[in-house]
Scaffold this motif. Structure first.
Motif, PDB file in Angstrom:
ATOM      1  N   GLN A   3       7.495  -4.716  -4.993  1.00 54.50           N
ATOM      2  CA  GLN A   3       6.395  -4.636  -4.033  1.00 54.50           C
ATOM      3  C   GLN A   3       6.438  -3.334  -3.147  1.00 54.50           C
ATOM      4  OE1 GLN A   3       8.461  -7.988  -1.852  1.00 54.50           O
ATOM      5  NE2 GLN A   3       9.092  -6.338  -0.184  1.00 54.50           N
ATOM      6  N   PRO A   4       5.243  -3.219  -2.576  1.00 56.00           N
ATOM      7  CA  PRO A   4       5.316  -1.669  -2.092  1.00 56.00           C
ATOM      8  C   PRO A   4       6.344  -1.564  -0.752  1.00 56.00           C
ATOM      9  CG  PRO A   4       3.291  -2.981  -1.317  1.00 56.00           C
ATOM     10  CD  PRO A   4       4.096  -3.978  -2.350  1.00 56.00           C
ATOM     11  N   THR A   5       6.850  -0.266  -0.685  1.00 58.30           N
ATOM     12  CA  THR A   5       7.644  -0.221   0.452  1.00 58.30           C
ATOM     13  C   THR A   5       6.944   0.190   2.035  1.00 58.30           C
ATOM     14  OG1 THR A   5       7.659   2.094   0.170  1.00 58.30           O
ATOM     15  CG2 THR A   5       9.207   1.294  -1.115  1.00 58.30           C
TER      16      THR A   5
ATOM     17  N   LEU B 164       3.166   1.565   2.494  1.00 60.48           N
ATOM     18  CA  LEU B 164       2.015   0.978   3.251  1.00 60.48           C
ATOM     19  C   LEU B 164       1.738   1.582   4.638  1.00 60.48           C
ATOM     20  CD1 LEU B 164       3.339  -2.888   2.950  1.00 60.48           C
ATOM     21  CD2 LEU B 164       1.604  -1.800   1.861  1.00 60.48           C
ATOM     22  N   ARG B 165       2.590   2.531   5.158  1.00 64.04           N
ATOM     23  CA  ARG B 165       1.975   3.343   6.360  1.00 64.04           C
ATOM     24  C   ARG B 165       0.875   4.537   5.834  1.00 64.04           C
ATOM     25  NH1 ARG B 165       4.951   3.046  10.910  1.00 64.04           N
ATOM     26  NH2 ARG B 165       6.766   1.661  10.867  1.00 64.04           N
ATOM     27  N   ASP B 166       1.021   4.882   4.456  1.00 60.52           N
ATOM     28  CA  ASP B 166      -0.059   5.753   4.008  1.00 60.52           C
ATOM     29  C   ASP B 166      -1.421   5.091   3.888  1.00 60.52           C
ATOM     30  OD1 ASP B 166      -1.656   7.119   1.870  1.00 60.52           O
ATOM     31  OD2 ASP B 166      -0.060   7.856   0.938  1.00 60.52           O
ATOM     32  N   PRO B 167      -2.347   5.722   4.569  1.00 63.27           N
ATOM     33  CA  PRO B 167      -3.565   5.169   4.870  1.00 63.27           C
ATOM     34  C   PRO B 167      -4.284   4.979   3.487  1.00 63.27           C
ATOM     35  CG  PRO B 167      -3.344   6.955   6.165  1.00 63.27           C
ATOM     36  CD  PRO B 167      -2.190   6.938   5.182  1.00 63.27           C
ATOM     37  N   VAL B 168      -4.259   5.846   2.442  1.00 68.38           N
ATOM     38  CA  VAL B 168      -4.847   5.716   1.126  1.00 68.38           C
ATOM     39  C   VAL B 168      -4.346   4.536   0.362  1.00 68.38           C
ATOM     40  CG1 VAL B 168      -5.298   6.707  -1.106  1.00 68.38           C
ATOM     41  CG2 VAL B 168      -5.207   8.163   0.917  1.00 68.38           C
ATOM     42  N   LYS B 169      -3.040   4.358   0.356  1.00 67.37           N
ATOM     43  CA  LYS B 169      -2.256   3.227  -0.164  1.00 67.37           C
ATOM     44  C   LYS B 169      -2.782   1.966   0.254  1.00 67.37           C
ATOM     45  CE  LYS B 169       1.220   6.154  -2.473  1.00 67.37           C
ATOM     46  NZ  LYS B 169       2.706   6.203  -2.723  1.00 67.37           N
TER      47      LYS B 169
END
Length: 211
Positions: free
Chosen positions: A109-111, A115-120
């Motif tokens: 799962q994403p870290t 998830l704090r990266d707007p693009v991701k």
């Protein structure tokens, strides 16, 4: 003179004590910026380049993505909820994040930092909307009804929504298709078991209309 000054100081202290006991009334509102509680159109404008790319890549309505961002985080990419939903689209890594990873052939799962990266964050959130529409909600014919169903499912899951019609998925979809979008909207208001679902649908729909 000293007595009047002393009395004024006592009154001021009492007023300050009263303010301290009611902090919610005295909170200073932050100015409207793309990173706080900006109007929907301003949030949409702030992130439009990213939402446009993600929406095209996933075949999802860009305005829907922007309306969800407005309601979920107010456009704040560092927002984290009490339930550990992270970023612009308030994604939970262990549920929506894991499901998107699985659909992309990735493990785990994403870290939180991802998830704090707007693009991701926008890409994962938009990919999750696509999964909802192409899998759990597949077969809903009316575009507006599908949008309503997607909004509710994004917050509370597609299963909970479909079970308000029938435990059989195909029958639930058929019942939804027999309704007008307005009747479906009202059904959610009246029948959804999650107390927050009707208000969430209203908030995202209102944001959608103003973008």
């Amino acid at each position: 003179m000293r007595k009047s000054v002393k009395m004024a100081a006592i009154i001021a202290a009492l007023l300050l004590a009263g303010c301290a006991s009611e902090p919610q009334r005295k909170m200073v509102r932050q100015p409207d910026t793309p990173l706080t509680q900006a109007p929907p159109s301003q949030v949409a404008s702030a992130w439009s380049m990213m939402t446009e790319q993600a929406a095209k890549r996933n075949g999802v309505d860009q305005k829907l993505v922007e309306a969800i961002i407005t309601v979920e985080s107010g456009g704040n990419p560092t927002a984290v909820s009490k339930s550990n939903a992270v970023g612009l689209m308030q994604i939970k890594a262990s549920t929506a994040g894991r499901e998107v990873y699985r659909s992309q052939g990735l493990r785990g799962q994403p870290t939180k930092s991802e998830l704090r990266d707007p693009v991701k964050n926008i890409d994962i959130g938009t990919a999750y909307l696509r999964i909802l529409q192409e899998q759990q909600l597949a077969g809903i014919r009316d575009p507006k009804t599908l949008r309503y169903a997607t909004i509710v499912s994004y917050a509370n899951g597609a299963g909970a929504l479909l079970r308000t019609f029938s435990r059989d998925r195909d029958r639930a979809i058929a019942m939804i298709n027999a309704m007008t979008p307005e009747a479906f909207y009202q059904h959610v208001q009246d029948k959804h078991p999650a107390a927050q679902a009707p208000r969430y649908l209203w908030k995202v729909t209102t944001a959608y209309r103003t973008i």
